[in-house]
Design an enzyme around this catalytic site. Sequence first.
Site, short mmCIF file in Angstrom:
data_model
loop_
_atom_site.label_atom_id
_atom_site.label_comp_id
_atom_site.label_asym_id
_atom_site.label_seq_id
_atom_site.Cartn_x
_atom_site.Cartn_y
_atom_site.Cartn_z
CB CYS A 129 -9.51 -5.85 -5.34
SG CYS A 129 -8.87 -4.50 -4.33
CB CYS A 180 -9.45 -2.37 -6.57
SG CYS A 180 -7.86 -2.95 -5.99
#
Length: 172
Positions: free
Chosen positions: A92, A89
């Site tokens: 993230c 991600c």
Amino acid sequence: MIKSLKAVKTRLSQTLFKSLNIATISQRLINTSTTHEAIQNNKAMVIQHDVKGYDEFTKLVEKLETSADGQPIHVLFSGGKDESGQSWCPYCVKAEPVVHEALPKAPEKSHFIHVDVGERSYWKDLNCPFRKDPNTHLIFLPTLLRWKSPQRLDGERVSNKDLVEMIFEDED
């Protein structure tokens, strides 16, 4: 030949033992230094937890709900990491350092849970328990929230230092 093998084995054991002792001593010095720094600052540190998957997360939250003495519980949900420690991600990856840098703004003895939600395919499944659970009801990653509170940030907003600090500082 047997004597030389024994000598090599003994040397290897001694080297390994010394390196373990050095690593252990180094870790204890680091821990002592961190604890000493917290004591000097007269501030208890945030209690950090790292869990992987829905089951580990729910078990920990159940335990903390009964034992956290009313202290806030902050949760960061992020994508799983590969063998090299890199999350699938990208938001993230960008958000995690911002969140960890802001952690000192959180109240003393509060809890911070970093949840690895798993692989991308698991997360993308619309029946993923993180999406279905009414307490988490995740739509985006990363998501930072204060447990049992309406305070939450998701997606790119978790990379905004000011917003993240506000979540840690604000009282309900």
